[in-house]
Design an enzyme around this catalytic site. Structure first.
Site, PDB file in Angstrom:
ATOM      1  N   ARG A   1      25.295  35.583 -95.846  1.00  0.00           N
ATOM      2  CA  ARG A   1      23.983  35.490 -95.220  1.00  0.00           C
ATOM      3  C   ARG A   1      23.840  34.132 -94.531  1.00  0.00           C
ATOM      4  NH1 ARG A   1      19.610  38.816 -96.176  1.00  0.00           N
ATOM      5  NH2 ARG A   1      20.816  39.953 -97.705  1.00  0.00           N
TER       6      ARG A   1
ATOM      7  N   THR B   1      19.047  32.149 -90.258  1.00  0.00           N
ATOM      8  CA  THR B   1      18.484  33.441 -89.821  1.00  0.00           C
ATOM      9  C   THR B   1      18.305  34.406 -90.980  1.00  0.00           C
ATOM     10  OG1 THR B   1      20.632  34.451 -89.430  1.00  0.00           O
ATOM     11  CG2 THR B   1      19.677  33.201 -87.607  1.00  0.00           C
TER      12      THR B   1
ATOM     13  N   ASP C   1      24.992  38.011-111.909  1.00  0.00           N
ATOM     14  CA  ASP C   1      25.858  37.795-110.753  1.00  0.00           C
ATOM     15  C   ASP C   1      27.265  38.284-111.094  1.00  0.00           C
ATOM     16  OD1 ASP C   1      27.791  36.457-108.951  1.00  0.00           O
ATOM     17  OD2 ASP C   1      25.972  35.592-108.100  1.00  0.00           O
TER      18      ASP C   1
ATOM     19  N   ASP D   1      30.281  35.789-110.302  1.00  0.00           N
ATOM     20  CA  ASP D   1      30.334  34.643-111.207  1.00  0.00           C
ATOM     21  C   ASP D   1      30.837  35.051-112.587  1.00  0.00           C
ATOM     22  OD1 ASP D   1      29.595  32.714-109.437  1.00  0.00           O
ATOM     23  OD2 ASP D   1      27.486  32.685-110.012  1.00  0.00           O
TER      24      ASP D   1
END
Ligand code: URA
Length: 226
Positions: free
Chosen positions: A118, A122, A216, A219
């Protein structure tokens, strides 16, 4: 034949969502990896077992053609064989955790890679890197990412494959857990893409983590959590 019955067409995500049978064994495997106190080696081992089931289900969705053989006792076995060339494409980083299971089932398979992140400004998914088999346009593709959350990364990755000439109906997106928002994002924009998952979660929280979720995944799998 596919073991995961597609959801009926009247289901909210259409007939291309394939949910693994919700057996007690599958729930027990999920119980291990959802536990926040799970040891990393257990997380890797038991998520790997579920991923193997998902890969097998993804392979069930490929086209097959008749292929008869003669058995050692001289009888014909009216068999089948894969009717298409395939490849895997993992979405880095978490998708790399699914490559080993694909190689167990298909030892010589080509596996491409896509890195999408990402953009900090933006907030839109940005393609940083891709390495794909040059003849990918003629292949069926198992696209690998264990987490289908907002769907932003999945949509961007599917677009990369389409831009390289892969037919939409030749893409099988294999994901460990998915949230309705992400499934809807993929199946509405690309209704011919097949989605295989082992669990549909309740929803996303305000930080875009799935609930009840798994935390996550990258992770926990790669041991980079705090
Ligand atoms: N990615 C993860 O690793 N976990 C989530 O819950 C959502 C996205």
């Amino acid at each position: 034949m596919s073991t995961a019955s597609p959801l009926p067409p009247e289901a909210p995500f259409g007939h291309n969502l394939h949910l693994l049978p919700q057996t007690n064994q599958l729930r027990a495997l999920h119980t291990v990896i959802r536990d926040r106190h799970a040891r990393r080696e257990d997380f890797v081992f038991y998520s790997g077992r579920i991923i193997r089931m998902l890969i097998e289900e993804g392979l069930n969705l490929l086209p097959f053609e008749p292929h008869d053989v003669e058995t050692p006792v001289g009888r014909k076995y009216p068999g089948l064989r894969f009717a298409s060339e395939i490849c895997g494409v993992s979405i880095a980083r978490a998708g790399e955790s699914m490559e080993a299971a694909l190689r167990v089932a298909c030892p010589s398979i080509r596996i491409g890679k896509i890195l999408i992140q990402r953009d900090k400004v933006t907030k839109l998914p940005h393609l940083y890197y891709s390495a794909l088999p040059p003849d990918i346009a003629k292949r069926h593709v198992l696209l690998l990412d264990p987490m289908l959350a907002t769907g932003g990364t999945a949509l961007a990755a599917i677009q990369v494959l389409l831009d390289r000439g892969v037919a939409e109906e030749h893409i099988i997106f294999v994901t460990l857990i998915a949230v309705p928002q992400g499934i809807a994002a993929v199946t509405r924009r690309y209704p011919r893409v097949k989605v295989v998952t082992s669990s549909i979660e309740e929803r996303l929280n305000e930080h875009a983590y799935m609930l009840p979720g798994i935390g996550d995944f990258g992770d926990r799998y790669f041991g980079t959590d705090k």
